[in-house]
Design a protein around this motif. Structure first.
Motif, PDB file in Angstrom:
ATOM      1  N   TYR A 210       0.889  -1.079   0.032  1.00  0.00           N
ATOM      2  CA  TYR A 210       0.125  -0.095  -0.139  1.00  0.00           C
ATOM      3  C   TYR A 210       1.051   1.188   0.179  1.00  0.00           C
ATOM      4  CZ  TYR A 210      -2.641  -3.612   1.954  1.00  0.00           C
ATOM      5  OH  TYR A 210      -3.392  -4.810   2.211  1.00  0.00           O
ATOM      6  N   ARG A 211       0.589   2.328  -0.548  1.00  0.00           N
ATOM      7  CA  ARG A 211       1.172   3.764  -0.462  1.00  0.00           C
ATOM      8  C   ARG A 211       0.312   4.003   1.038  1.00  0.00           C
ATOM      9  NH1 ARG A 211       4.480   5.374  -3.719  1.00  0.00           N
ATOM     10  NH2 ARG A 211       4.658   4.714  -5.682  1.00  0.00           N
ATOM     11  N   CYS A 212       1.167   4.655   1.732  1.00  0.00           N
ATOM     12  CA  CYS A 212       0.472   4.967   3.202  1.00  0.00           C
ATOM     13  C   CYS A 212       1.176   6.224   3.529  1.00  0.00           C
ATOM     14  CB  CYS A 212       0.714   3.966   4.301  1.00  0.00           C
ATOM     15  SG  CYS A 212       2.642   3.303   4.442  1.00  0.00           S
ATOM     16  N   LYS A 213       0.461   7.106   4.580  1.00  0.00           N
ATOM     17  CA  LYS A 213       0.952   8.254   5.143  1.00  0.00           C
ATOM     18  C   LYS A 213       0.772   8.159   7.025  1.00  0.00           C
ATOM     19  CE  LYS A 213       1.574  11.665   1.608  1.00  0.00           C
ATOM     20  NZ  LYS A 213       1.063  13.066   1.231  1.00  0.00           N
ATOM     21  N   VAL A 214       1.515   8.807   7.692  1.00  0.00           N
ATOM     22  CA  VAL A 214       1.281   9.025   9.107  1.00  0.00           C
ATOM     23  C   VAL A 214       0.808  10.188   9.351  1.00  0.00           C
ATOM     24  CG1 VAL A 214       2.529   8.799  11.142  1.00  0.00           C
ATOM     25  CG2 VAL A 214       3.041   7.141   9.316  1.00  0.00           C
ATOM     26  N   ASN A 215      -0.082  10.339  10.225  1.00  0.00           N
ATOM     27  CA  ASN A 215      -0.554  11.502  10.946  1.00  0.00           C
ATOM     28  C   ASN A 215      -0.853  10.922  12.183  1.00  0.00           C
ATOM     29  OD1 ASN A 215      -2.960   9.968  10.999  1.00  0.00           O
ATOM     30  ND2 ASN A 215      -4.090  11.334   9.891  1.00  0.00           N
ATOM     31  N   GLY A 216      -1.398  12.366  12.972  1.00  0.00           N
ATOM     32  CA  GLY A 216      -1.549  11.986  14.493  1.00  0.00           C
ATOM     33  C   GLY A 216      -0.314  12.385  15.253  1.00  0.00           C
ATOM     34  N   THR A 217       0.172  11.765  16.243  1.00  0.00           N
ATOM     35  CA  THR A 217       1.228  12.026  17.154  1.00  0.00           C
ATOM     36  C   THR A 217       2.574  11.791  16.450  1.00  0.00           C
ATOM     37  OG1 THR A 217      -0.169  11.183  18.786  1.00  0.00           O
ATOM     38  CG2 THR A 217       2.151  12.127  19.507  1.00  0.00           C
ATOM     39  N   THR A 218       2.923  12.678  15.306  1.00  0.00           N
ATOM     40  CA  THR A 218       4.275  12.447  14.702  1.00  0.00           C
ATOM     41  C   THR A 218       5.392  12.933  15.499  1.00  0.00           C
ATOM     42  OG1 THR A 218       3.798  14.235  13.114  1.00  0.00           O
ATOM     43  CG2 THR A 218       3.157  12.103  12.628  1.00  0.00           C
ATOM     44  N   ASN A 219       6.614  12.590  15.370  1.00  0.00           N
ATOM     45  CA  ASN A 219       7.768  13.029  15.924  1.00  0.00           C
ATOM     46  C   ASN A 219       8.942  12.870  14.969  1.00  0.00           C
ATOM     47  OD1 ASN A 219      10.018  13.596  17.369  1.00  0.00           O
ATOM     48  ND2 ASN A 219       9.619  12.698  19.089  1.00  0.00           N
ATOM     49  N   ASN A 220       9.206  13.915  14.067  1.00  0.00           N
ATOM     50  CA  ASN A 220      10.258  13.775  12.952  1.00  0.00           C
ATOM     51  C   ASN A 220      11.791  13.703  13.661  1.00  0.00           C
ATOM     52  OD1 ASN A 220       8.456  13.900  11.308  1.00  0.00           O
ATOM     53  ND2 ASN A 220       8.395  16.071  11.005  1.00  0.00           N
ATOM     54  N   SER A 221      11.991  13.638  14.947  1.00  0.00           N
ATOM     55  CA  SER A 221      13.079  13.517  15.526  1.00  0.00           C
ATOM     56  C   SER A 221      13.442  12.056  15.413  1.00  0.00           C
ATOM     57  CB  SER A 221      13.373  14.079  16.756  1.00  0.00           C
ATOM     58  OG  SER A 221      13.263  15.523  16.747  1.00  0.00           O
ATOM     59  N   ASN A 222      12.298  11.047  15.414  1.00  0.00           N
ATOM     60  CA  ASN A 222      12.196   9.666  15.694  1.00  0.00           C
ATOM     61  C   ASN A 222      12.752   9.097  14.239  1.00  0.00           C
ATOM     62  OD1 ASN A 222      11.925   9.857  18.276  1.00  0.00           O
ATOM     63  ND2 ASN A 222       9.805   9.555  18.159  1.00  0.00           N
ATOM     64  N   LYS A 223      13.193   7.793  14.409  1.00  0.00           N
ATOM     65  CA  LYS A 223      13.388   6.984  13.202  1.00  0.00           C
ATOM     66  C   LYS A 223      12.790   5.639  13.522  1.00  0.00           C
ATOM     67  CE  LYS A 223      17.886   8.868  11.824  1.00  0.00           C
ATOM     68  NZ  LYS A 223      19.414   8.819  11.752  1.00  0.00           N
ATOM     69  N   VAL A 224      12.619   4.972  12.219  1.00  0.00           N
ATOM     70  CA  VAL A 224      11.854   3.880  12.337  1.00  0.00           C
ATOM     71  C   VAL A 224      12.917   2.739  11.515  1.00  0.00           C
ATOM     72  CG1 VAL A 224      10.008   2.113  11.449  1.00  0.00           C
ATOM     73  CG2 VAL A 224       9.614   4.311  12.336  1.00  0.00           C
ATOM     74  N   GLY A 225      13.163   1.596  12.470  1.00  0.00           N
ATOM     75  CA  GLY A 225      14.213   0.755  11.809  1.00  0.00           C
ATOM     76  C   GLY A 225      15.459   1.434  12.021  1.00  0.00           C
ATOM     77  N   PRO A 226      16.599   0.553  11.661  1.00  0.00           N
ATOM     78  CA  PRO A 226      16.549  -0.610  10.651  1.00  0.00           C
ATOM     79  C   PRO A 226      15.951  -1.907  11.284  1.00  0.00           C
ATOM     80  CG  PRO A 226      18.812  -0.325  11.163  1.00  0.00           C
ATOM     81  CD  PRO A 226      18.086   0.855  11.820  1.00  0.00           C
ATOM     82  N   PRO A 227      15.166  -2.605  10.508  1.00  0.00           N
ATOM     83  CA  PRO A 227      14.684  -3.751  11.380  1.00  0.00           C
ATOM     84  C   PRO A 227      15.518  -5.282  10.979  1.00  0.00           C
ATOM     85  CG  PRO A 227      13.754  -3.613   9.189  1.00  0.00           C
ATOM     86  CD  PRO A 227      14.673  -2.658   9.164  1.00  0.00           C
ATOM     87  N   LYS A 228      15.492  -6.114  11.824  1.00  0.00           N
ATOM     88  CA  LYS A 228      16.108  -7.341  11.841  1.00  0.00           C
ATOM     89  C   LYS A 228      14.978  -8.545  11.861  1.00  0.00           C
ATOM     90  CE  LYS A 228      18.305  -6.416  15.666  1.00  0.00           C
ATOM     91  NZ  LYS A 228      18.943  -6.441  16.813  1.00  0.00           N
ATOM     92  N   PRO A 229      15.380  -9.679  11.618  1.00  0.00           N
ATOM     93  CA  PRO A 229      14.455 -10.808  11.435  1.00  0.00           C
ATOM     94  C   PRO A 229      13.953 -11.084  12.977  1.00  0.00           C
ATOM     95  CG  PRO A 229      16.085 -11.155   9.992  1.00  0.00           C
ATOM     96  CD  PRO A 229      16.443  -9.919  10.643  1.00  0.00           C
ATOM     97  N   ALA A 230      12.685 -11.618  13.203  1.00  0.00           N
ATOM     98  CA  ALA A 230      12.258 -12.126  14.365  1.00  0.00           C
ATOM     99  C   ALA A 230      12.888 -13.514  14.629  1.00  0.00           C
ATOM    100  CB  ALA A 230      10.801 -12.248  14.477  1.00  0.00           C
ATOM    101  N   ASN A 231      12.896 -13.888  15.854  1.00  0.00           N
ATOM    102  CA  ASN A 231      13.313 -15.053  16.071  1.00  0.00           C
ATOM    103  C   ASN A 231      12.528 -15.972  17.174  1.00  0.00           C
ATOM    104  OD1 ASN A 231      15.751 -16.725  15.822  1.00  0.00           O
ATOM    105  ND2 ASN A 231      16.147 -16.684  18.041  1.00  0.00           N
ATOM    106  N   TYR A 232      12.331 -17.292  16.925  1.00  0.00           N
ATOM    107  CA  TYR A 232      11.610 -18.107  17.884  1.00  0.00           C
ATOM    108  C   TYR A 232      12.342 -18.010  19.454  1.00  0.00           C
ATOM    109  CZ  TYR A 232       9.775 -22.220  20.246  1.00  0.00           C
ATOM    110  OH  TYR A 232       8.965 -23.119  21.080  1.00  0.00           O
ATOM    111  N   CYS A 233      11.232 -17.596  20.309  1.00  0.00           N
ATOM    112  CA  CYS A 233      12.021 -17.528  21.898  1.00  0.00           C
ATOM    113  C   CYS A 233      10.980 -17.844  22.514  1.00  0.00           C
ATOM    114  CB  CYS A 233      12.374 -16.029  21.833  1.00  0.00           C
ATOM    115  SG  CYS A 233      11.064 -14.616  21.384  1.00  0.00           S
ATOM    116  N   ALA A 234      10.098 -18.715  22.604  1.00  0.00           N
ATOM    117  CA  ALA A 234       9.013 -19.068  23.457  1.00  0.00           C
ATOM    118  C   ALA A 234       9.761 -19.814  24.699  1.00  0.00           C
ATOM    119  CB  ALA A 234       7.977 -20.008  23.034  1.00  0.00           C
ATOM    120  N   ASN A 235      10.641 -20.179  24.642  1.00  0.00           N
ATOM    121  CA  ASN A 235      11.165 -21.041  25.649  1.00  0.00           C
ATOM    122  C   ASN A 235      12.359 -20.233  26.296  1.00  0.00           C
ATOM    123  OD1 ASN A 235       9.755 -23.361  25.165  1.00  0.00           O
ATOM    124  ND2 ASN A 235      11.300 -23.956  23.680  1.00  0.00           N
ATOM    125  N   ASN A 236      12.821 -19.033  25.642  1.00  0.00           N
ATOM    126  CA  ASN A 236      14.014 -18.441  26.265  1.00  0.00           C
ATOM    127  C   ASN A 236      13.748 -16.972  25.925  1.00  0.00           C
ATOM    128  OD1 ASN A 236      16.329 -17.174  26.990  1.00  0.00           O
ATOM    129  ND2 ASN A 236      17.917 -19.024  26.175  1.00  0.00           N
TER     130      ASN A 236
END
Length: 423
Positions: A210-236
């Motif tokens: 999708y094309r998307c935009k963010v409104n509401g409580t924005t903060n341009n001093s913040n950053k999103v990411g960089p992301p890493k893959p998730a990992n199974y961690c139910a037992n630890n």
């Protein structure tokens, strides 16, 4: 000919599930949809699964291979930072508010006419077992360049544990997201269902763009990411990926990010968007790298399980069978600070939505008129009924007028959004 046309309008073809929005790439599959003549009102191609045995390359599975099927210029999925986005999950565009404008009548409560496309062992009208859901995820990339976009660019910002199920589905959006570039961001919807309760073909993912935009409580001093893959961690809990995370990609020819990360119960049990892989329900606040000032104050902000609650919950999760009670404990811990009456709605103005009063359900039939019950101070669906000593599995009653859930160890309320024809 006229009869066939009317039948087509009355009974859209059902397949699997996607999140529909005017900003969806492939909304009018196989057309770009830039004029009224390009509209595919009976579109169910975009909902088809991306299966392992189809041997799809990244170009074929990412964005469902629809990067060239662009939405109409100026259309965006609006995500209210610090509020909620109410998306429409369905097995066909014709079952959503994006249907033909000349079609009237009540929209469905559920995401499809039957449970088969939902790949869920629960049944309509019967108590819901929360642990049977695989969950869905919204992710964002701060770029408008769709040609350069890669799966690894996406950062998950919201999880809904109990989806897909209802057509209208709430995704809580973290406060403090930065605003998007002038031409918008790019977002994806992601789903992996379970396979070990006769849900159907198991090795498939769902991924739409999708094309998307963010409104509401924005903060341009913040950053999103960089992301890493998730990992199974139910037992630890030490194995959980912390901070920004990518959606989970698996079973494709290339572009997978879960190799060696799916845990000891795989391949019997699929990866899921819940605590087994370190995902909290609701807004993923750890997707944000903190900055300083906030550019716009909301009418109110959403509150969800904190990192401490998540860590405590994961510490108590030792198996898939323990998922239900762990979800109950985590949600109950966060319920005292959950969302209030006036919440930001998913529209370009970023203004507050008023009057989230109690309403009673008139019907929960697949095609019936429905006014969902809404608790004035919580999100998601139903009323939780405490059975602290029972030790029973978590279940959510799917009957009107007010759904109830039995979960050991805590009482919590969840909200269904008010029914409406347009977002």
């Amino acid at each position: 000919m006229k009869l066939a046309f009317l039948v087509a309008l009355a009974a859209p073809a059902a397949a699997h599930i996607a999140l529909f929005n005017n900003a969806l790439f492939g909304l009018n599959w196989p057309n770009a949809g830039t004029t009224s003549l390009d509209q595919n009102w009976n579109n169910n191609a975009i909902v088809s699964p991306l299966r392992g045995n189809d041997n799809l390359t990244t170009a074929q599975w990412f964005a469902h291979g629809a990067k060239n099927m662009t939405p109409v210029a100026g259309e965006y999925m609006w995500l209210p930072s610090g509020g909620k986005y109410v998306g429409e999950l369905s097995c066909n565009r014709g079952y959503t508010s994006y249907r033909r404008p000349d079609v009237t009548g009540a929209l469905m409560y559920y995401a499809c006419t039957d449970t088969n496309p939902l790949h869920n062992a629960n049944k309509f009208g019967q108590p819901l077992n929360v642990s049977l859901f695989g969950g869905t995820a919204l992710a964002i990339a701060y770029t408008s360049d769709v040609n350069a976009l890669k799966p690894s660019d996406m950062t998950v910002i919201s999880i809904n544990y109990t989806s897909p199920w209802q057509r209208e589905t709430i995704y809580q959006i973290p406060a403090g997201l930065p605003a998007c570039p002038a031409n918008g961001c790019l977002c994806t919807w992601n789903w992996i269902h379970q396979q070990n309760h006769k849900e159907g073909y198991g090795q498939e993912i769902y991924n739409t763009l999708y094309r998307c935009k963010v409104n509401g409580t924005t903060n341009n001093s913040n950053k999103v990411g960089p992301p890493k893959p998730a990992n199974y961690c139910a037992n630890n809990k030490a194995n959980c990926t912390t901070g920004p995370k990518q959606p989970m990609y698996v079973w494709q020819v290339d572009g997978n990010n879960m190799v060696g990360r799916m845990g000891p119960d795989y391949p019997t049990v699929n990866p899921t968007y819940n605590l087994r892989f370190g995902w909290a329900d609701g807004a993923q606040s750890d997707a944000i790298v903190s900055g300083s000032s906030t550019s716009k104050a909301p009418a109110s902000a959403s509150a969800h399980p904190s990192a401490a609650v998540l860590a405590a919950a994961i510490a108590g999760l030792t198996s898939l069978s323990g998922l239900a009670s762990t979800l109950a404990a985590a949600t109950a811990s966060a319920s005292a600070s959950d969302m209030g009456d006036d919440e930001l709605d998913a529209d370009p103005t970023g203004t507050a939505e008023a009057g989230d009063a109690l309403a009673s359900a008139t019907s929960t039939g697949a095609g019936a008129s429905h006014t969902p019950w809404a608790h004035p101070s919580h999100s998601h669906a139903g009323t939780w009924d405490r059975r602290a000593e029972s030790g029973a599995s978590a279940t959510l009653s799917d009957t009107s007028p007010a759904a109830t859930t039995t979960m050991p160890g805590g009482q919590v309320c969840m909200r269904v959004p008010r029914q409406r024809d347009e977002l």
